[in-house]
Design a protein around this motif. Structure first.
Motif, PDB file in Angstrom:
ATOM      1  N   PHE A  97      64.145 -25.994  57.343  1.00 37.03           N
ATOM      2  CA  PHE A  97      63.778 -25.566  58.691  1.00 37.03           C
ATOM      3  C   PHE A  97      62.742 -26.534  59.279  1.00 37.03           C
ATOM      4  CE2 PHE A  97      65.009 -21.840  56.271  1.00 37.03           C
ATOM      5  CZ  PHE A  97      65.863 -21.171  57.136  1.00 37.03           C
ATOM      6  N   ASN A  98      62.714 -26.608  60.598  1.00 32.66           N
ATOM      7  CA  ASN A  98      61.708 -27.415  61.292  1.00 32.66           C
ATOM      8  C   ASN A  98      60.537 -26.500  61.659  1.00 32.66           C
ATOM      9  OD1 ASN A  98      60.120 -28.991  63.010  1.00 32.66           O
ATOM     10  ND2 ASN A  98      61.900 -30.126  63.758  1.00 32.66           N
ATOM     11  N   LEU A  99      59.600 -26.367  60.743  1.00 31.74           N
ATOM     12  CA  LEU A  99      58.497 -25.431  60.930  1.00 31.74           C
ATOM     13  C   LEU A  99      57.558 -25.873  62.042  1.00 31.74           C
ATOM     14  CD1 LEU A  99      57.628 -24.711  57.189  1.00 31.74           C
ATOM     15  CD2 LEU A  99      59.097 -23.377  58.714  1.00 31.74           C
ATOM     16  N   LYS A 100      57.333 -27.153  62.131  1.00 33.68           N
ATOM     17  CA  LYS A 100      56.385 -27.650  63.135  1.00 33.68           C
ATOM     18  C   LYS A 100      56.859 -27.306  64.543  1.00 33.68           C
ATOM     19  CE  LYS A 100      54.397 -31.542  62.298  1.00 33.68           C
ATOM     20  NZ  LYS A 100      54.075 -32.988  62.128  1.00 33.68           N
ATOM     21  N   ASP A 101      58.149 -27.441  64.784  1.00 31.73           N
ATOM     22  CA  ASP A 101      58.669 -27.135  66.110  1.00 31.73           C
ATOM     23  C   ASP A 101      58.604 -25.645  66.428  1.00 31.73           C
ATOM     24  OD1 ASP A 101      59.139 -29.768  66.569  1.00 31.73           O
ATOM     25  OD2 ASP A 101      61.336 -29.637  66.570  1.00 31.73           O
ATOM     26  N   MET A 102      58.597 -24.813  65.406  1.00 32.98           N
ATOM     27  CA  MET A 102      58.479 -23.370  65.647  1.00 32.98           C
ATOM     28  C   MET A 102      57.113 -23.011  66.206  1.00 32.98           C
ATOM     29  SD  MET A 102      60.239 -21.744  62.248  1.00 32.98           S
ATOM     30  CE  MET A 102      61.908 -22.160  61.756  1.00 32.98           C
ATOM     31  N   GLY A 103      56.073 -23.765  65.810  1.00 35.06           N
ATOM     32  CA  GLY A 103      54.713 -23.469  66.240  1.00 35.06           C
ATOM     33  C   GLY A 103      53.978 -22.618  65.233  1.00 35.06           C
ATOM     34  N   TYR A 104      52.754 -22.975  64.995  1.00 36.34           N
ATOM     35  CA  TYR A 104      51.947 -22.283  63.982  1.00 36.34           C
ATOM     36  C   TYR A 104      51.776 -20.792  64.328  1.00 36.34           C
ATOM     37  CZ  TYR A 104      47.815 -20.823  61.376  1.00 36.34           C
ATOM     38  OH  TYR A 104      46.937 -20.134  60.572  1.00 36.34           O
ATOM     39  N   THR A 114      60.270 -16.738  59.515  1.00 37.97           N
ATOM     40  CA  THR A 114      60.897 -17.680  58.568  1.00 37.97           C
ATOM     41  C   THR A 114      60.115 -17.750  57.267  1.00 37.97           C
ATOM     42  OG1 THR A 114      61.712 -18.978  60.449  1.00 37.97           O
ATOM     43  CG2 THR A 114      61.722 -20.050  58.287  1.00 37.97           C
ATOM     44  N   ILE A 115      58.788 -17.816  57.370  1.00 35.59           N
ATOM     45  CA  ILE A 115      57.949 -17.839  56.173  1.00 35.59           C
ATOM     46  C   ILE A 115      58.153 -16.556  55.369  1.00 35.59           C
ATOM     47  CG2 ILE A 115      55.552 -17.764  55.368  1.00 35.59           C
ATOM     48  CD1 ILE A 115      56.233 -20.490  56.283  1.00 35.59           C
ATOM     49  N   TYR A 116      58.146 -15.426  56.048  1.00 31.83           N
ATOM     50  CA  TYR A 116      58.301 -14.117  55.398  1.00 31.83           C
ATOM     51  C   TYR A 116      59.630 -14.039  54.658  1.00 31.83           C
ATOM     52  CZ  TYR A 116      58.027  -8.950  55.051  1.00 31.83           C
ATOM     53  OH  TYR A 116      57.967  -7.657  54.607  1.00 31.83           O
ATOM     54  N   GLN A 117      60.704 -14.435  55.305  1.00 35.54           N
ATOM     55  CA  GLN A 117      62.015 -14.356  54.678  1.00 35.54           C
ATOM     56  C   GLN A 117      62.124 -15.281  53.464  1.00 35.54           C
ATOM     57  OE1 GLN A 117      64.328 -11.998  55.697  1.00 35.54           O
ATOM     58  NE2 GLN A 117      62.533 -11.422  56.904  1.00 35.54           N
ATOM     59  N   ALA A 118      61.607 -16.479  53.585  1.00 32.36           N
ATOM     60  CA  ALA A 118      61.671 -17.426  52.466  1.00 32.36           C
ATOM     61  C   ALA A 118      60.853 -16.929  51.285  1.00 32.36           C
ATOM     62  CB  ALA A 118      61.181 -18.804  52.919  1.00 32.36           C
ATOM     63  N   MET A 119      59.654 -16.407  51.567  1.00 30.24           N
ATOM     64  CA  MET A 119      58.826 -15.872  50.483  1.00 30.24           C
ATOM     65  C   MET A 119      59.521 -14.706  49.791  1.00 30.24           C
ATOM     66  SD  MET A 119      54.818 -16.108  51.727  1.00 30.24           S
ATOM     67  CE  MET A 119      54.954 -14.756  52.884  1.00 30.24           C
ATOM     68  N   ASN A 120      60.143 -13.815  50.573  1.00 28.40           N
ATOM     69  CA  ASN A 120      60.785 -12.652  49.979  1.00 28.40           C
ATOM     70  C   ASN A 120      61.910 -13.045  49.025  1.00 28.40           C
ATOM     71  OD1 ASN A 120      59.081 -11.060  51.443  1.00 28.40           O
ATOM     72  ND2 ASN A 120      60.617 -10.357  52.904  1.00 28.40           N
TER      73      ASN A 120
END
Length: 640
Positions: free
Chosen positions: A332-339, A347-353
């Motif tokens: 995923f392009n995390l930077k483009d999503m915005g902090y 996205t972070i939540y789903q990946a961690m789960n």
């Protein structure tokens, strides 16, 4: 000598009588709005200043313990010597751990250019079986008392690291801790924890004698600023130093002398008193258990994330979850999503789960259960396929372990268990008291980070034997409570079912990262199951969003409740996942909250969303060291 400024806000008032200090947190930053959706354009004001040094850096959970590391550096010791001194100090200060706990570390050795892993986690004693604990009505081993104890690992781990990679004597390294055991001015945080936990401490005579210094008075624990004396612990440490010095007088080498101290703890008179005191109070540890245990040096696991090589301990810890999550997020392009935008948080939540679902089923002691599919779990192909399962608009409330076996050319031997697991009912978990649940989720310890000008770097996350600890006889040593991280049923995790001489799968997770084959970051955090959640976001804050190390330690994170708890509670309903529940920072804007709710999340918020992160950034461009220490709790750093 430069010291980090300490600004402690105190623990939230809903903290129950728990074994651990410091609810996780990240402070409400003055720069919060600027940080919300973009990388900062320049260094921002933080609540603590960053720490800079050219010779060495020492960061840990207590100011006095950081000073212990500084003293060792000033005597000419290297980062390993200093880390061992800080470890001894925090154990002596009961910094939610003690000498009977466990130690795990990652070390960068500049002589070889390699990262090595230290496994000083105790194992289950003789008699620790599922049938034994089930006969007492437990679904998990107990969280307190002598039956919660695995064999002590910290004394052996300290001796091993010092002997193999340090330069000074045990006498020099233990000197600050021994002085404190003889009496030091105790701080309010620890003293108040003794007072809160006094009902439980009174169950164990040796603990009562140490911690409740004013029996029968309204306040029975020491007061803040009172000189707290631990005569039995001082005697134990003195015996270890005596063994070392006697070996030196008999012309043994420095290394042999340190191992003579090790032997006195695990095989000599210290061991005999430890076992006597343990068994007197109902514990299981035997002399044979102590003699059979030993620290292990291992190859760490690692992955490459956008050019940065990230190292973690093996699957007897939860560390590989961060590696798995990074592999998923690389798609995923995390930077483009915005902090901390809604899309980023989702996205972070789903990946961690997904990674934690794998942790909860596949991780465990590799020395007693071989065959864990770590090659498959850490493969980029597996991560890509897991990433493809993420619904970009909704939380997956039934995120389950994947099947990594085909990615290493094998067939999954646990398909029937996975089918049984899929039918576990999570609904009862929501009835658990919110503050008690999060205390168990966030349970903490301390962390130790050290680096020096010669290139030695070490990250340590020790734990165990925290207040309210059951002290083993007249050793002054609090026994570990790590047995509770085992399971009793293979449906929960076939690799982590309790057995004698087996190590539990722990949450403790030091971290090292290299860039261009050189040390880049050394970082760790306390906070139970949230450790790799918070360390992941700290790492991304620096690598994806360009924060400084201090900004990243203070930045707001999120915490997922959608995982099986590793600590606390003796019954299944105490530990079940809470799908869709997420902790976010108070500064999260209303429109982000609303978008998350539409995705299926249940939100809680606070101004502190991470345990105290401690870190060292090795600035290759300038040839200097940057220290970072969270503005939550009493963590502290010193650099020169």
């Amino acid at each position: 000598m430069l010291h980090l400024t300490l600004r402690h806000r105190g623990a939230p008032r809903h903290l129950p009588q728990a074994a651990h200090r410091r609810l996780p947190a990240a402070a409400l930053l003055p720069l919060a709005a600027a940080l919300l959706f973009a990388a900062p354009a320049a260094a921002q004001q933080t609540q603590k200043p960053p720490l800079h040094g050219t010779h060495w850096m020492a960061v840990t959970g207590k100011p006095l313990a950081a000073e212990a590391g500084a003293q060792i550096f000033q005597q000419g010791g290297n980062a390993i010597d200093a880390a061992c001194a800080m470890l001894a100090a925090v154990c002596t200060m009961w910094d939610v751990l003690s000498w009977g706990g466990e130690t795990q570390a990652l070390i960068y050795n500049p002589k070889t250019g390699k990262v090595i892993a230290i496994n000083a986690l105790g194992f289950a004693p003789t008699g620790a079986t599922p049938a034994f604990f089930k006969s007492k009505g437990y679904d998990f081993p107990p969280e307190y008392g002598p039956l919660a104890a695995v064999t002590p690992g910290t004394p052996g781990g300290l001796c091993y690291m010092l002997a193999e990679y340090g330069t000074l004597s045990l006498q020099q390294v233990l000197a600050p801790a021994m002085e404190m055991a003889g009496g030091y001015a105790i701080e309010a945080e620890t003293a108040d924890s003794f007072e809160r936990q006094k009902a439980r401490l009174k169950q164990w005579p040796y603990s009562k004698a140490i911690f409740l210094t004013h029996p029968g008075e309204r306040r029975e624990a020491p007061e803040a600023g009172e000189v707290f004396v631990q005569k039995d612990l001082l005697a134990t440490l003195t015996k270890m130093v005596e063994a070392e010095q006697d070996a030196l007088r008999h012309h043994k080498s420095r290394k042999e002398a340190i191992y003579a101290a090790y032997d006195r703890f695990y095989k000599g008179d210290i061991a005999r008193e430890f076992v006597r005191g343990c068994q007197e109070q109902g514990g299981l540890i035997t002399m044979e258990d102590l003699a059979a245990w030993k620290p292990l040096e291992e190859e760490p696991l690692h992955t490459n994330y956008r050019g940065v090589e990230v190292y973690k301990l093996q699957q007897w810890t939860q560390g590989p979850t961060m590696l798995q999550t990074l592999n998923i997020l690389e798609n995923f392009n995390l930077k483009d999503m915005g902090y901390n935008s809604a899309r980023y948080i989702h996205t972070i939540y789903q990946a961690m789960n997904l990674a934690f679902a794998d942790r909860d089923f596949y991780y465990g002691d590799p020395y007693t259960n071989t065959g864990q599919p770590m090659q498959g779990l850490l493969s980029k192909a597996y991560a890509k396929d897991r990433a493809a399962t993420i619904d970009k608009d909704h939380n997956n409330a039934s995120a389950a372990p994947g099947d990594p076996y085909p990615y290493e050319g094998r067939t999954n031997p646990f398909n029937s268990l996975l089918q049984q697991r899929a039918h576990l009912d999570f609904s009862h978990a929501l009835a658990l008291d919110e503050s008690l649940y999060h205390d168990r989720l966030w349970r903490g310890t301390t962390s130790i980070e050290a680096a020096d000008k010669d290139g030695w770097v070490i990250s340590v996350t020790p734990s165990g034997g925290w207040p309210p600890a059951c002290v083993a006889g007249h050793t002054g040593v609090g026994m570990s409570q790590r047995m509770q991280s085992f399971v009793l049923d293979s449906v929960l995790d076939p690799f982590n079912v309790v057995a004698p001489r087996k190590r539990p799968r722990v949450t403790l997770t030091p971290s090292l990262a290299l860039r261009d084959n050189k040390p880049f970051l050394c970082f760790s955090v306390q906070g139970g199951d949230t450790q790799d959640q918070n360390l992941l976001q700290f790492f991304l804050d620096m690598v994806e969003f360009g924060m400084t190390v201090q900004e990243a330690t203070e930045a707001p994170n999120i915490n997922s409740d959608q995982l099986w708890l590793s600590l606390g509670g003796e019954h299944i309903e105490d530990r079940r996942p809470r799908p869709g529940r997420v902790l976010i920072g108070n500064i999260t804007p209303p429109y982000v909250r609303e978008e998350l709710r539409k995705m299926g999340y249940t939100l809680t918020s606070g101004d502190r969303t991470s345990g105290p992160i401690n870190a060292i950034f090795i600035d290759a461009r300038h040839g200097t060291l940057w220290g970072g220490s969270s503005n939550n709790g009493e963590d502290y750093g010193i650099g020169w």
